[in-house]
Design a protein around this motif. Structure first.
Motif, PDB file in Angstrom:
ATOM      1  N   MET A 166       0.841  -1.194   0.000  1.00 18.77           N
ATOM      2  CA  MET A 166       0.000   0.000   0.000  1.00 18.77           C
ATOM      3  C   MET A 166       0.877   1.245   0.000  1.00 18.77           C
ATOM      4  SD  MET A 166      -2.910   1.172   2.775  1.00 18.77           S
ATOM      5  CE  MET A 166      -3.978  -0.222   2.361  1.00 18.77           C
ATOM      6  N   ALA A 167       0.501   2.254  -0.788  1.00 17.53           N
ATOM      7  CA  ALA A 167       1.278   3.485  -0.864  1.00 17.53           C
ATOM      8  C   ALA A 167       1.239   4.225   0.468  1.00 17.53           C
ATOM      9  CB  ALA A 167       0.716   4.371  -1.966  1.00 17.53           C
ATOM     10  N   ALA A 168       2.310   4.967   0.722  1.00 14.94           N
ATOM     11  CA  ALA A 168       2.368   5.772   1.934  1.00 14.94           C
ATOM     12  C   ALA A 168       1.246   6.811   1.914  1.00 14.94           C
ATOM     13  CB  ALA A 168       3.723   6.461   2.025  1.00 14.94           C
ATOM     14  N   GLN A 169       0.666   7.052   3.082  1.00 18.53           N
ATOM     15  CA  GLN A 169      -0.422   8.013   3.183  1.00 18.53           C
ATOM     16  C   GLN A 169      -0.234   8.923   4.390  1.00 18.53           C
ATOM     17  OE1 GLN A 169      -4.383   6.349   2.986  1.00 18.53           O
ATOM     18  NE2 GLN A 169      -3.844   4.948   1.339  1.00 18.53           N
ATOM     19  N   VAL A 170      -0.854  10.090   4.300  1.00 16.44           N
ATOM     20  CA  VAL A 170      -0.928  11.039   5.413  1.00 16.44           C
ATOM     21  C   VAL A 170      -2.392  11.158   5.808  1.00 16.44           C
ATOM     22  CG1 VAL A 170      -0.486  13.401   6.169  1.00 16.44           C
ATOM     23  CG2 VAL A 170       1.029  12.332   4.499  1.00 16.44           C
ATOM     24  N   HIS A 171      -2.672  11.004   7.090  1.00 17.66           N
ATOM     25  CA  HIS A 171      -4.044  11.087   7.577  1.00 17.66           C
ATOM     26  C   HIS A 171      -4.181  12.333   8.448  1.00 17.66           C
ATOM     27  CE1 HIS A 171      -4.364   6.978   6.127  1.00 17.66           C
ATOM     28  NE2 HIS A 171      -3.260   6.710   6.814  1.00 17.66           N
ATOM     29  N   ILE A 172      -4.991  13.281   7.999  1.00 19.44           N
ATOM     30  CA  ILE A 172      -5.223  14.511   8.740  1.00 19.44           C
ATOM     31  C   ILE A 172      -6.385  14.275   9.700  1.00 19.44           C
ATOM     32  CG2 ILE A 172      -5.689  16.981   8.602  1.00 19.44           C
ATOM     33  CD1 ILE A 172      -3.097  16.135   7.205  1.00 19.44           C
TER      34      ILE A 172
END
Length: 211
Positions: A1-7
């Protein structure tokens, strides 16, 4: 899974209910603590989170601690609480994630107050981090500048992650500042709500792209 940023938006705070904006750096309400704790069950990416970055305002820090006791390293909790895990995720305190306005409710506490309230190292915070001047002014240009700086730092953090199974970053911040952070004036997450992004780049620098 691609890296993600969760706000993630902080959970319900006292001033959200009382509408008393004169209280300095208010804490979460009991409902706010429940909202944050719900993320233990509702946030689906916990096992992939390597780093959590938070505003130093107390309501944001309280949201982090209540929402991610199964993710964060145990050093951030009382040794008798049973919370936190061995070799858990890193917590970064970032003053540039503080809320925009200069109202007392959006003005942070001193390092001494924060260190008395939490088992977290706040030594990297400048003594004047909570003064709403310079980079922390509520004026539009400095708010845009610190949002840009945060995006660049997040991209750098993600570039330095070594564990291929843990490449997600959580950012806990505030309702108005996140509009600048994600460059979307219409975003209005519920308390303790979140939205996921990937990191991209254009001619103006690092951008966050909704998943």
């Amino acid at each position: 899974m691609a890296a993600q940023v969760h706000i993630v938006r902080h959970a319900e705070s006292v001033h959200n209910v009382t509408k008393d904006y004169t209280q300095r750096d208010p804490s979460l309400t009991p409902l706010g603590l429940q909202q944050a704790a719900q993320l233990i069950h509702e946030f689906p990416y916990s096992s992939r989170v390597a780093v959590i970055i938070t505003s130093p305002l107390q309501r944001a820090v309280e949201t982090v601690l209540a929402a991610f006791p199964h993710v964060l390293d145990k050093r951030y909790y009382s040794p008798h609480s049973g919370q936190g895990i061995e070799n858990g995720s890193l917590l970064i305190i970032d003053p540039e994630l503080q809320e925009r306005s200069a109202f007392p409710c959006d003005t942070g506490s001193s390092r001494e107050v924060l260190e008395a309230a939490f088992r977290i190292d706040f030594s990297d915070l400048a003594e004047d981090w909570h003064t709403k001047e310079g980079l922390y002014s509520p004026d539009d240009d400095p708010v845009k500048e610190r949002a840009k700086r945060v995006r660049s730092r997040v991209a750098e953090v993600m570039d330095n992650l070594n564990d291929m199974e843990k490449r997600h970053v959580v950012i806990v911040t505030h309702g108005v500042f996140m509009k600048y952070l994600v460059e979307d004036p219409e975003i209005d997450l519920p308390k303790a709500g979140w939205k996921s992004y990937t990191v991209g780049k254009n001619s103006s620098g690092i951008i966050l792209l909704p998943v």
